[in-house]
Design an enzyme around this catalytic site. Structure first.
Site, PDB file in Angstrom:
ATOM      1  CB  ALA A  71      -0.893  -0.006   1.231  1.00 53.00           C
ATOM      2  CD  GLU A  72       1.784   1.065  -3.981  1.00 52.16           C
ATOM      3  OE1 GLU A  72       0.557   1.263  -3.757  1.00 52.16           O
ATOM      4  OE2 GLU A  72       2.206   0.005  -4.460  1.00 52.16           O
ATOM      5  CG  PHE A  95       7.650  -0.852 -11.539  1.00 56.08           C
ATOM      6  CD1 PHE A  95       8.466  -0.829 -12.664  1.00 56.08           C
ATOM      7  CD2 PHE A  95       7.542  -2.030 -10.816  1.00 56.08           C
ATOM      8  CE1 PHE A  95       9.155  -1.960 -13.060  1.00 56.08           C
ATOM      9  CE2 PHE A  95       8.237  -3.165 -11.209  1.00 56.08           C
ATOM     10  CZ  PHE A  95       9.042  -3.138 -12.331  1.00 56.08           C
ATOM     11  CG  HIS A 141       5.675  -2.452 -15.066  1.00 53.44           C
ATOM     12  ND1 HIS A 141       4.368  -2.767 -15.288  1.00 53.44           N
ATOM     13  CD2 HIS A 141       6.059  -3.181 -13.981  1.00 53.44           C
ATOM     14  CE1 HIS A 141       3.972  -3.667 -14.400  1.00 53.44           C
ATOM     15  NE2 HIS A 141       4.975  -3.925 -13.583  1.00 53.44           N
TER      16      HIS A 141
END
Lengths: 336, 372
Positions: A71-72, A95, A141
């Site tokens: 969970a960024e 990424f 990406h």
């Protein structure tokens, strides 16, 4: 130290990749300062999907380098809380395009905390983001998201193009009292250079002249520096000597070095992988025009990614700034 | 074939669940409730309740004054917490000196309850700076205006403090609307996974601006959101300061003693509109608000303490007098125009301003010197 020490004590240089240099920088920072912690997704046992954190958990333990839930926003928000207690978190976004969930934390809290609290609460943290294309990555990406971060006051944005800078800029980022978004060009991760670590290069806010030339200035950063240098060599064969400036940090931005070069050459091409519209390259072009107007023999031109979502891998060579596109652009600089 | 999953431990599951009904110690008439309603919690000592009473009266007076200052143009905006005094005061009184508070924009009353100077507490809403107090000195994070984004900070700070060997607990206030935000869930998950000593307190005041609770959640209660993260949860009558104090003291002890985070839902009601700039008549009926007036946290405690002989008419008068004096002092100080220096806009962005920022600062300085 990645450099081998021979029996008589002399330091020998070894070929070092950018990934290894970044790894060494994290290792040395963890060793130098107990308040440094590294965390994110897969950075522990795996050592990160690009192996930048390889071996850190083994050497420093789970407290210093650890995996988190996937969970960024949580990762960056948690780091902000830790920074309020005097830690220096270095977090990894896996990424470029997977860092977007953290954008609100970065823009609304990490970047603004110092300002909104009149300097009493600081955010000495580093958000590492592998970015850019050219690696055959599938959708999400390969984004060049640096303009998003450079647009936010309160952040510093660094992006190395050389192995030495990868080490030195990351060490400086970790030591910096302000938050740093550290953009790592994936396309250069495995590029090697003969060097000795720890290397120390110029501090933030100082662009580097990677190649001298009197005819045209190529301004680039991160993955585009390699393209600029290759284009400069090709142009040289046609009798045009290009000066190549590597910005190294997008924020702070080194007006002086760029303006000095363009004032001498009178021509400028800005090269950036990111989508051109409303991006860093446009800002650079505007600044050059403002500061060097009377020295310019031609409009400042840009070679950037097109204004489309990053293409599928089989198309990306058409999208990325190439040597040919840079040479074509140089040819448009009113030489007659 | 057995699946490679752990067997469900019924005790662990039920241990996480909140009480069936919100914990209540003193009812709307000021009468002590029976054992069923108490959920095993004890009534806090009379002195503590007396202190809570005094602070709630002061808090409401502060809130009323802030609303009045808005009408006079002294504040840009003010989100009232009228009716939520039991949460504002109970939450703060349950904290110890070393603990941290993570408030939202609606929790200005909790700041002054914790001892922040009233003018500094109103800095954000007056608009002379974003945060008017020193968070490190007060141990109160800047009031958060984006929803729930401060919740991961609370988790991270609590975890970091524990790693430093401090017995600090973080308390984060969140609204019912905030529980729909991703950061609320990420914060709960991180706190649980890392065993962070943090207590998340949802002040469920039934509205997120105009949107009612029914549009935020289909859960039986917001307190049930803890179980999915393995977090012990509780729900409490948020207008009963005795219950809020009892439940939050227990929750904070739970966190401090190394048992990880807790989630507490306090059921309350936003008596006023979202802010002075909002018109609640467009989305709710006055009859609905009227139901909540008799549930008022202050009158309830006043009745209980008076009945118990712990609060005299004279005591009440004295509390009201000090609240008036407090409001008068606030009014007088807020009626002085704050001195703002435009150069300050550039001074805290980075530790060392960039050359470009220095130039922009000079530009603004020059314009303001020219009277521009």
């Amino acid at each position: 130290m990645l450099a081998a020490i021979s029996q008589n004590g002399a330091v020998m240089t070894l070929a070092v990749s950018m990934v290894q240099a970044l790894n060494a920088a994290l290792r040395d920072a963890l060793r130098a300062d107990d308040s440094v912690v590294v965390f994110g997704e897969d950075v522990g046992a795996l050592g990160g999907v690009f192996r930048v954190t390889d071996g850190l958990t083994d050497e420093f333990g789970e407290d210093r380098c650890f995996d988190t839930p996937l969970a960024e926003s949580g990762i960056v928000g948690f780091a902000a809380g830790m920074a309020m207690q005097g830690f220096r978190p270095v977090v990894e976004m896996q990424f470029d395009a997977f860092a977007y969930p953290a954008f609100e934390q970065i823009a609304s809290h990490v970047a603004k905390m110092r300002n909104r609290t009149r300097g009493t609460v600081t955010m000495p943290m580093v958000i590492r983001i592998p970015y850019g294309g050219g690696i055959g990555g599938v959708e999400h990406h390969s984004d060049s998201s640096e303009s998003h971060y450079a647009h936010i006051p309160g952040l510093k944005v660094a992006t190395p193009a050389t192995v030495d800078d990868a080490y030195s800029l990351l060490r400086e980022a970790i030591d910096d009292p302000d938050p740093v978004v550290f953009m790592e060009p994936k396309g250069l991760y495995w590029a090697k250079a003969e060097t000795e670590l720890p290397a120390r290069t110029a501090p933030f806010g100082h662009a580097a002249t990677r190649r001298a030339g009197d005819d045209v200035t190529l301004v680039a950063y991160g993955p585009a520096v390699k393209v600029a240098l290759e284009a400069a060599e090709a142009a040289s064969e046609e009798g045009v000597e290009a000066e190549v400036i590597d910005l190294r940090t997008l924020a702070p931005y080194d007006d002086v070095t760029v303006a000095k070069s363009v004032s001498n050459t009178g021509r400028c091409v800005v090269i950036s992988e990111a989508t051109g519209f409303a991006g860093i390259a446009g800002e650079l072009a505007a600044r050059v025009q403002q500061e060097c107007f009377y020295s310019l023999a031609a409009p400042v031109l840009r070679v950037t990614g097109f204004d489309i979502p990053y293409p599928p891998p089989m198309h990306e060579h058409h999208y990325l700034p190439s040597v040919d596109r840079v040479l074509d652009t140089i040819n448009q600089l009113e030489w007659d | 074939m057995e699946l490679p999953v752990e067997h469900l431990d019924e005790n662990r599951v039920t241990g996480l669940l909140p009480s069936r009904d919100p914990v209540r110690l003193i009812d709307e008439n000021g009468t002590l409730t029976d054992d069923d309603a108490r959920g095993g919690y004890q009534l806090p000592p009379a002195e503590m309740l007396g202190d809570a009473y005094r602070r709630m009266v002061m808090g409401r007076r502060f809130d009323t004054e802030a609303t009045a200052l808005t009408r006079q143009g002294r504040l840009a905006v003010y989100p009232s917490s009228r009716g939520q005094e039991a949460c504002q005061v109970g939450g703060v009184l349950a904290l110890q000196q070393q603990d941290w508070l993570f408030p939202t924009y609606r929790d200005t009353m909790s700041l002054v309850t914790r001892g922040v100077d009233a003018v500094e507490a109103l800095g954000l809403l007056r608009g002379d700076w974003h945060c008017g107090y020193d968070p490190m000195r007060e141990r109160i994070a800047p009031q958060c205006t984006p929803l729930a984004t401060h919740a991961p900070h609370a988790a991270g700070l609590a975890y970091a403090a524990r790693r430093r060997g401090d017995d600090t607990v973080a308390l984060a206030f969140i609204g019912d609307g905030g529980t729909s935000e991703g950061d609320f869930h990420e914060a709960l998950n991180f706190a649980a996974v890392f065993g962070a000593p943090v207590v998340f307190v949802i002040q469920n005041n039934r509205y997120a601006i105009s949107v009612p609770l029914s549009r935020q959640t289909a859960a039986p209660s917001l307190a049930y959101k803890g179980i999915g993260y393995g977090i012990r949860s509780e729900q409490v009558d948020g207008n009963d300061v005795a219950a809020v104090l009892a439940v939050l003291t227990d929750a904070i002890d739970h966190a401090r003693s190394g048992h990880g985070p807790m989630l507490v839902e306090a059921h309350t009601y936003r008596i006023e509109a979202h802010t002075n700039a909002d018109d609640a008549g467009r989305y709710r009926d006055a009859s609905e608000t009227a139901v909540w007036i008799p549930r008022d946290p202050i009158s309830r405690l006043e009745r209980y303490l008076s009945g118990a002989g712990a609060l005299s008419e004279e005591d009440i008068r004295r509390v009201q007098e000090s609240a008036e004096a407090y409001a008068e002092d606030l009014r007088a100080r807020m009626n002085v125009d704050p001195v703002v220096r435009p150069e300050e806009m550039f001074e805290h962005v980075l530790t060392e301003p960039t050359p470009q920022l220095r130039r922009q600062r000079e530009t603004v300085s020059g314009l303001s010197a020219d009277g521009g």
